[in-house]
Design a protein around this motif. Sequence first.
Motif, PDB file in Angstrom:
ATOM      1  N   LEU A 225      -2.209   2.583  -4.727  1.00 52.61           N
ATOM      2  CA  LEU A 225      -2.033   3.979  -4.311  1.00 52.61           C
ATOM      3  C   LEU A 225      -3.339   4.573  -3.789  1.00 52.61           C
ATOM      4  O   LEU A 225      -4.353   4.581  -4.497  1.00 52.61           O
ATOM      5  CB  LEU A 225      -1.515   4.802  -5.492  1.00 52.61           C
ATOM      6  N   ASN A 226      -3.322   5.049  -2.537  1.00 53.15           N
ATOM      7  CA  ASN A 226      -4.462   5.770  -1.943  1.00 53.15           C
ATOM      8  C   ASN A 226      -5.780   5.034  -2.223  1.00 53.15           C
ATOM      9  O   ASN A 226      -6.735   5.596  -2.759  1.00 53.15           O
ATOM     10  CB  ASN A 226      -4.506   7.198  -2.483  1.00 53.15           C
ATOM     11  N   THR A 227      -5.823   3.786  -1.808  1.00 52.83           N
ATOM     12  CA  THR A 227      -6.920   2.897  -2.193  1.00 52.83           C
ATOM     13  C   THR A 227      -8.264   3.250  -1.557  1.00 52.83           C
ATOM     14  O   THR A 227      -9.309   2.830  -2.044  1.00 52.83           O
ATOM     15  CB  THR A 227      -6.578   1.442  -1.835  1.00 52.83           C
ATOM     16  N   THR A 228      -8.239   4.009  -0.460  1.00 53.16           N
ATOM     17  CA  THR A 228      -9.503   4.424   0.169  1.00 53.16           C
ATOM     18  C   THR A 228      -9.707   5.932   0.066  1.00 53.16           C
ATOM     19  O   THR A 228     -10.439   6.522   0.858  1.00 53.16           O
ATOM     20  CB  THR A 228      -9.547   3.976   1.654  1.00 53.16           C
ATOM     21  N   GLY A 229      -9.055   6.530  -0.926  1.00 56.82           N
ATOM     22  CA  GLY A 229      -9.210   7.960  -1.162  1.00 56.82           C
ATOM     23  C   GLY A 229      -8.045   8.761  -0.618  1.00 56.82           C
ATOM     24  O   GLY A 229      -7.457   8.402   0.406  1.00 56.82           O
TER      25      GLY A 229
ATOM     26  N   GLN B 124      -6.010   5.785   8.739  1.00 58.55           N
ATOM     27  CA  GLN B 124      -6.618   5.157   7.566  1.00 58.55           C
ATOM     28  C   GLN B 124      -5.747   4.002   7.070  1.00 58.55           C
ATOM     29  O   GLN B 124      -6.250   2.913   6.746  1.00 58.55           O
ATOM     30  CB  GLN B 124      -6.770   6.217   6.474  1.00 58.55           C
ATOM     31  N   THR B 125      -4.446   4.233   7.024  1.00 62.59           N
ATOM     32  CA  THR B 125      -3.507   3.214   6.553  1.00 62.59           C
ATOM     33  C   THR B 125      -3.509   1.998   7.471  1.00 62.59           C
ATOM     34  O   THR B 125      -3.530   0.847   7.001  1.00 62.59           O
ATOM     35  CB  THR B 125      -2.089   3.800   6.478  1.00 62.59           C
ATOM     36  N   ALA B 126      -3.476   2.245   8.770  1.00 63.01           N
ATOM     37  CA  ALA B 126      -3.466   1.141   9.726  1.00 63.01           C
ATOM     38  C   ALA B 126      -4.708   0.273   9.576  1.00 63.01           C
ATOM     39  O   ALA B 126      -4.629  -0.967   9.634  1.00 63.01           O
ATOM     40  CB  ALA B 126      -3.366   1.688  11.150  1.00 63.01           C
ATOM     41  N   LYS B 127      -5.851   0.903   9.346  1.00 63.78           N
ATOM     42  CA  LYS B 127      -7.071   0.115   9.202  1.00 63.78           C
ATOM     43  C   LYS B 127      -7.061  -0.704   7.922  1.00 63.78           C
ATOM     44  O   LYS B 127      -7.524  -1.851   7.906  1.00 63.78           O
ATOM     45  CB  LYS B 127      -8.306   1.022   9.237  1.00 63.78           C
ATOM     46  N   VAL B 128      -6.555  -0.138   6.827  1.00 61.93           N
ATOM     47  CA  VAL B 128      -6.471  -0.904   5.575  1.00 61.93           C
ATOM     48  C   VAL B 128      -5.621  -2.154   5.775  1.00 61.93           C
ATOM     49  O   VAL B 128      -5.999  -3.260   5.363  1.00 61.93           O
ATOM     50  CB  VAL B 128      -5.893  -0.041   4.433  1.00 61.93           C
ATOM     51  N   LEU B 129      -4.466  -2.013   6.420  1.00 64.54           N
ATOM     52  CA  LEU B 129      -3.588  -3.160   6.653  1.00 64.54           C
ATOM     53  C   LEU B 129      -4.270  -4.195   7.546  1.00 64.54           C
ATOM     54  O   LEU B 129      -4.152  -5.404   7.319  1.00 64.54           O
ATOM     55  CB  LEU B 129      -2.275  -2.700   7.288  1.00 64.54           C
ATOM     56  N   HIS B 130      -4.981  -3.702   8.555  1.00 66.03           N
ATOM     57  CA  HIS B 130      -5.690  -4.615   9.465  1.00 66.03           C
ATOM     58  C   HIS B 130      -6.753  -5.413   8.714  1.00 66.03           C
ATOM     59  O   HIS B 130      -6.879  -6.635   8.911  1.00 66.03           O
ATOM     60  CB  HIS B 130      -6.321  -3.818  10.600  1.00 66.03           C
ATOM     61  N   GLU B 131      -7.493  -4.739   7.846  1.00 66.85           N
ATOM     62  CA  GLU B 131      -8.537  -5.434   7.093  1.00 66.85           C
ATOM     63  C   GLU B 131      -7.942  -6.401   6.071  1.00 66.85           C
ATOM     64  O   GLU B 131      -8.556  -7.411   5.744  1.00 66.85           O
ATOM     65  CB  GLU B 131      -9.441  -4.417   6.394  1.00 66.85           C
ATOM     66  N   ARG B 132      -6.752  -6.100   5.579  1.00 66.39           N
ATOM     67  CA  ARG B 132      -6.058  -6.998   4.665  1.00 66.39           C
ATOM     68  C   ARG B 132      -5.534  -8.232   5.385  1.00 66.39           C
ATOM     69  O   ARG B 132      -5.269  -9.267   4.763  1.00 66.39           O
ATOM     70  CB  ARG B 132      -4.862  -6.292   4.020  1.00 66.39           C
ATOM     71  N   GLY B 133      -5.352  -8.110   6.695  1.00 68.90           N
ATOM     72  CA  GLY B 133      -4.776  -9.196   7.459  1.00 68.90           C
ATOM     73  C   GLY B 133      -3.262  -9.164   7.493  1.00 68.90           C
ATOM     74  O   GLY B 133      -2.610 -10.118   7.928  1.00 68.90           O
TER      75      GLY B 133
ATOM     76  N   GLN C 185      20.712   2.949  -9.646  1.00 71.26           N
ATOM     77  CA  GLN C 185      19.595   2.635 -10.527  1.00 71.26           C
ATOM     78  C   GLN C 185      18.348   3.383 -10.047  1.00 71.26           C
ATOM     79  O   GLN C 185      18.264   3.785  -8.885  1.00 71.26           O
ATOM     80  CB  GLN C 185      19.311   1.116 -10.523  1.00 71.26           C
ATOM     81  N   PRO C 186      17.371   3.565 -10.933  1.00 70.86           N
ATOM     82  CA  PRO C 186      16.120   4.204 -10.489  1.00 70.86           C
ATOM     83  C   PRO C 186      15.444   3.374  -9.394  1.00 70.86           C
ATOM     84  O   PRO C 186      15.553   2.139  -9.386  1.00 70.86           O
ATOM     85  CB  PRO C 186      15.267   4.225 -11.766  1.00 70.86           C
ATOM     86  N   LEU C 187      14.766   4.041  -8.493  1.00 70.17           N
ATOM     87  CA  LEU C 187      13.971   3.311  -7.503  1.00 70.17           C
ATOM     88  C   LEU C 187      12.850   2.549  -8.182  1.00 70.17           C
ATOM     89  O   LEU C 187      12.379   1.534  -7.677  1.00 70.17           O
ATOM     90  CB  LEU C 187      13.393   4.284  -6.468  1.00 70.17           C
ATOM     91  N   GLY C 188      12.399   3.044  -9.335  1.00 70.42           N
ATOM     92  CA  GLY C 188      11.405   2.319 -10.125  1.00 70.42           C
ATOM     93  C   GLY C 188       9.991   2.821  -9.924  1.00 70.42           C
ATOM     94  O   GLY C 188       9.736   3.800  -9.222  1.00 70.42           O
ATOM     95  N   SER C 189       9.078   2.133 -10.547  1.00 73.99           N
ATOM     96  CA  SER C 189       7.664   2.508 -10.498  1.00 73.99           C
ATOM     97  C   SER C 189       6.936   1.709  -9.432  1.00 73.99           C
ATOM     98  O   SER C 189       7.439   0.699  -8.933  1.00 73.99           O
ATOM     99  CB  SER C 189       7.010   2.281 -11.857  1.00 73.99           C
ATOM    100  N   ILE C 190       5.740   2.185  -9.077  1.00 75.34           N
ATOM    101  CA  ILE C 190       4.904   1.457  -8.120  1.00 75.34           C
ATOM    102  C   ILE C 190       3.664   0.944  -8.841  1.00 75.34           C
ATOM    103  O   ILE C 190       3.319   1.393  -9.932  1.00 75.34           O
ATOM    104  CB  ILE C 190       4.490   2.346  -6.934  1.00 75.34           C
TER     105      ILE C 190
ATOM    106  N   LEU D  27       0.852  -1.185   0.000  1.00 76.71           N
ATOM    107  CA  LEU D  27       0.000   0.000   0.000  1.00 76.71           C
ATOM    108  C   LEU D  27       0.888   1.236   0.000  1.00 76.71           C
ATOM    109  O   LEU D  27       1.911   1.280   0.690  1.00 76.71           O
ATOM    110  CB  LEU D  27      -0.893  -0.004   1.251  1.00 76.71           C
ATOM    111  N   TYR D  28       0.498   2.228  -0.795  1.00 74.28           N
ATOM    112  CA  TYR D  28       1.205   3.510  -0.834  1.00 74.28           C
ATOM    113  C   TYR D  28       0.203   4.612  -0.525  1.00 74.28           C
ATOM    114  O   TYR D  28      -0.803   4.757  -1.232  1.00 74.28           O
ATOM    115  CB  TYR D  28       1.821   3.759  -2.216  1.00 74.28           C
TER     116      TYR D  28
END
Length: 420
Positions: free
Chosen positions: A366-370, A389-398, A356-361, A325-326
């Motif tokens: 990205l900002n999956t809940t707004g 918001q981030t902590a809750k997304v990770l929690h719901e993902r398990g 080297q480039p860090l690269g793409s994501i 998640l970003y």
Amino acid sequence: MEKVAIIGSQRVPFVKSFTHYLRTSNQDMLTACLQQLVSKYHLAGERLGDVALGAIMNRSTDWNFARECVLGSGLDSHTPGYNVVRACSTSLDAAVQIGLRIKAGQIAVGIAGGSDTNSDLPILFSKQFSWKMIALRHAKTFGEKLKVLASFRIKDLSPVYPSIVEPRTGLSMGQHTERMVKEWGITREAQDELAYYSHMNAEKAYQAGFFNDLVFPYKGVTKDTIIRPDTTLEKLAKLRPAFDTTGAGTLTAGNSTLYSDGAAAVLLASESYARQRGLPVLAYLEDAESAAVDYVNGEGLLMAPTYAVARLLRRNHLTLQDFDLYEIHEAFCGQVLCTLKAWEDPAYCQRLGYDQPLGSIDRSKLNTTGGSVAIGHPFGATGARILGQTAKVLHERGGGRALISICTAGGMGLVAIVQL
């Protein structure tokens, strides 16, 4: 060494400034957030280790702002509180500071948060008026007082409104971002597309009930009011440039954050404290890094997170792709896209210390809940909003790992890793 557990967060709905929260202060909103945390996690009468709170649009009388919020929260009055200010990353920085104290074993539990309102601005008089009023107060004789009074001019009474411009350049953040998107070749269409998905993701999250236990009703408002579920790419394309009116501008009111009012707070604790109290652990605040850029001499004002992320990844032996998640703060959609493009650029990444480039994501992560463009951006509250918001997304993902990135005024940035 203790792990820093994110127990939960509470916030008021974020609203467009000068609407629902007129005559509502930062202290009012943030005290309400603390009261909700106290109620939800049964902390009434408890003495916490510390409370770190902040706001950008401060009044001079708010010097003890955090402590006053604590005294109105329902916590034990022996709980200390202190003010934090680091522009738009204020409440994330507050969380990092509380987290460091927990990790060091100094405290077991604390609250971090922030608030901002443009609807209760600290309007000032000119410096000349202030200086003359001070001189009047210290005048000792009637004659001296008359002399000071005679020096007052009508123009001294002109109010001074806070302005969101960089003191060293005289340019607004939007004007600086216009420079950035031109430098990096970011199109209007790409910015509008990111804005569109910000609104769609936020609305989808609301419809799924994601925000039900994060956002509580306040002042008759039950939901963030800036989210536009009916917006379209066609509607966004019709909006006029907001910061560069020469015809070359690409930033609009649709792909930039609007002036917003709101507050948010996060409860943090040691893992052992959470276990002893039977508190939930949504995720862990693992690490953080701050950075700054020399925007006065040509670097992009909002590019500091690129440096901070590079250092954070190196210290934690991670790549940019090692995240599920970003959460990148959308001060402007153009600024997000400049950041992503910079990480893909070989020459720029050499400046960050990489061969080297860090690269793409993966943009689907990205900002999956707004993001801030849809939800709103009360300056001091955004960090706590994103962290909770981030902590809750990770929690719901398990489980999983998230990267948080927040750019700020003054050419600074703060980033963090959250993991479960």
